[in-house]
Design a protein around this motif. Structure first.
Motif, PDB file in Angstrom:
ATOM      1  N   ARG A 166      -0.914  -6.599   5.134  1.00 45.63           N
ATOM      2  CA  ARG A 166      -0.029  -5.800   4.285  1.00 45.63           C
ATOM      3  C   ARG A 166       1.408  -5.993   4.734  1.00 45.63           C
ATOM      4  O   ARG A 166       1.713  -6.009   5.910  1.00 45.63           O
ATOM      5  CB  ARG A 166      -0.400  -4.324   4.352  1.00 45.63           C
ATOM      6  CG  ARG A 166      -1.824  -4.129   3.913  1.00 45.63           C
ATOM      7  CD  ARG A 166      -2.041  -2.837   3.192  1.00 45.63           C
ATOM      8  NE  ARG A 166      -3.464  -2.703   2.929  1.00 45.63           N
ATOM      9  CZ  ARG A 166      -4.198  -1.723   3.370  1.00 45.63           C
ATOM     10  NH1 ARG A 166      -3.647  -0.751   4.058  1.00 45.63           N
ATOM     11  NH2 ARG A 166      -5.480  -1.684   3.094  1.00 45.63           N
TER      12      ARG A 166
ATOM     13  N   ASP B  82       4.702  -0.676   3.013  1.00 45.06           N
ATOM     14  CA  ASP B  82       4.121   0.615   2.635  1.00 45.06           C
ATOM     15  C   ASP B  82       5.140   1.352   1.795  1.00 45.06           C
ATOM     16  O   ASP B  82       6.297   1.488   2.203  1.00 45.06           O
ATOM     17  CB  ASP B  82       3.834   1.466   3.875  1.00 45.06           C
ATOM     18  CG  ASP B  82       2.398   1.386   4.336  1.00 45.06           C
ATOM     19  OD1 ASP B  82       1.542   0.934   3.558  1.00 45.06           O
ATOM     20  OD2 ASP B  82       2.133   1.782   5.483  1.00 45.06           O
TER      21      ASP B  82
ATOM     22  N   GLY C 232       6.130  -0.301   9.794  1.00 47.16           N
ATOM     23  CA  GLY C 232       4.753  -0.416   9.330  1.00 47.16           C
ATOM     24  C   GLY C 232       4.726  -1.346   8.141  1.00 47.16           C
ATOM     25  O   GLY C 232       5.756  -1.947   7.822  1.00 47.16           O
ATOM     26  N   PRO C 233       3.668  -1.538   7.495  1.00 51.26           N
ATOM     27  CA  PRO C 233       2.326  -1.034   7.780  1.00 51.26           C
ATOM     28  C   PRO C 233       1.698  -1.792   8.947  1.00 51.26           C
ATOM     29  O   PRO C 233       2.064  -2.925   9.224  1.00 51.26           O
ATOM     30  CB  PRO C 233       1.573  -1.300   6.488  1.00 51.26           C
ATOM     31  CG  PRO C 233       2.271  -2.458   5.866  1.00 51.26           C
ATOM     32  CD  PRO C 233       3.703  -2.346   6.291  1.00 51.26           C
ATOM     33  N   PHE C 234       0.778  -1.132   9.574  1.00 49.56           N
ATOM     34  CA  PHE C 234       0.141  -1.739  10.736  1.00 49.56           C
ATOM     35  C   PHE C 234      -1.255  -2.243  10.425  1.00 49.56           C
ATOM     36  O   PHE C 234      -2.033  -2.524  11.330  1.00 49.56           O
ATOM     37  CB  PHE C 234       0.150  -0.744  11.899  1.00 49.56           C
ATOM     38  CG  PHE C 234       1.549  -0.372  12.292  1.00 49.56           C
ATOM     39  CD1 PHE C 234       2.391  -1.315  12.872  1.00 49.56           C
ATOM     40  CD2 PHE C 234       2.045   0.887  12.034  1.00 49.56           C
ATOM     41  CE1 PHE C 234       3.697  -0.990  13.221  1.00 49.56           C
ATOM     42  CE2 PHE C 234       3.342   1.223  12.376  1.00 49.56           C
ATOM     43  CZ  PHE C 234       4.171   0.280  12.972  1.00 49.56           C
ATOM     44  N   SER C 235      -1.560  -2.394   9.154  1.00 49.70           N
ATOM     45  CA  SER C 235      -2.814  -2.999   8.717  1.00 49.70           C
ATOM     46  C   SER C 235      -2.565  -4.483   8.483  1.00 49.70           C
ATOM     47  O   SER C 235      -1.569  -4.872   7.872  1.00 49.70           O
ATOM     48  CB  SER C 235      -3.300  -2.372   7.411  1.00 49.70           C
ATOM     49  OG  SER C 235      -3.537  -1.003   7.591  1.00 49.70           O
ATOM     50  N   ARG C 236      -3.468  -5.301   8.955  1.00 53.34           N
ATOM     51  CA  ARG C 236      -3.331  -6.743   8.808  1.00 53.34           C
ATOM     52  C   ARG C 236      -3.330  -7.139   7.330  1.00 53.34           C
ATOM     53  O   ARG C 236      -4.121  -6.637   6.544  1.00 53.34           O
ATOM     54  CB  ARG C 236      -4.487  -7.433   9.511  1.00 53.34           C
ATOM     55  CG  ARG C 236      -4.442  -8.935   9.397  1.00 53.34           C
ATOM     56  CD  ARG C 236      -5.553  -9.562  10.163  1.00 53.34           C
ATOM     57  NE  ARG C 236      -5.011  -9.825  11.493  1.00 53.34           N
ATOM     58  CZ  ARG C 236      -5.692 -10.395  12.460  1.00 53.34           C
ATOM     59  NH1 ARG C 236      -6.946 -10.711  12.276  1.00 53.34           N
ATOM     60  NH2 ARG C 236      -5.133 -10.626  13.619  1.00 53.34           N
TER      61      ARG C 236
ATOM     62  N   SER D   7       0.862  -1.176   0.000  1.00 53.45           N
ATOM     63  CA  SER D   7       0.000   0.000   0.000  1.00 53.45           C
ATOM     64  C   SER D   7       0.901   1.229   0.000  1.00 53.45           C
ATOM     65  O   SER D   7       2.118   1.103  -0.060  1.00 53.45           O
ATOM     66  CB  SER D   7      -0.933  -0.009   1.212  1.00 53.45           C
ATOM     67  OG  SER D   7      -0.175  -0.092   2.408  1.00 53.45           O
TER      68      SER D   7
END
Length: 156
Positions: A126, A129, A120-124, A66
């Motif tokens: 992914r 970044d 990061g990223p700290f979205s599951r 992302s």
């Protein structure tokens, strides 16, 4: 008198057209004779540097990438550097700062080389970044927010 002037200009135009076409033919022939390797050619549209001497080690295939939001511009990254969305940097959870990565979009085949400067990223789900500039350079569809990439570590 008028007919002779018209005839003169007509002959001059025809002469120019034939000489230009022969020049074009000669240029085409010379281009076909030269052999240039694909790695050494960089077109205007190709923003990715082709560096055949790089040693690469596959880190992860089928990873989701992302990009950073513009609100992070100017803030400090985890490494202490100032974040710039127009540079070629990336965030990764585990790789050490300063690690150079070649990120290749599997859909388009385009790739960029980035440096890890943040966490990061700290979205599951992914893995990495990218900066907005790097992401958009390799994106096949500019309207997407996530893409499947292959991550390779650049070995010095």
């Amino acid at each position: 008198m008028r007919k002779s002037i018209t005839l003169f200009f007509l002959i001059a135009i025809i002469g120019l057209a034939t000489s230009q076409s022969s020049i074009v033919e000669k240029l085409k022939a010379s281009l076909h004779k030269t052999s240039v390797s694909r790695d050494s050619v960089k077109t205007v549209k190709d923003t990715v540097r082709q560096e055949p001497h790089l040693k690469l080690k596959i880190f992860k295939k089928d990873a989701n990438a992302s990009y950073y939001h513009d609100k992070f511009n100017g803030r400090r990254t985890a490494s202490g550097d100032k974040f710039d969305n127009n540079s070629y940097t990336a965030a990764h959870r585990k790789l050490p700062f300063g690690t150079k990565l070649k990120v290749t979009n599997q859909a388009s085949g385009k790739s960029i080389i980035v440096e890890v400067t943040d966490r990061g990223p700290f979205s599951r789900g992914r893995e990495i970044d990218l900066t907005r500039r790097g992401f958009m350079e390799i994106a096949k569809n500019k309207g997407i927010g996530i893409m499947v990439v292959t991550i390779e570590e650049v070995i010095d």
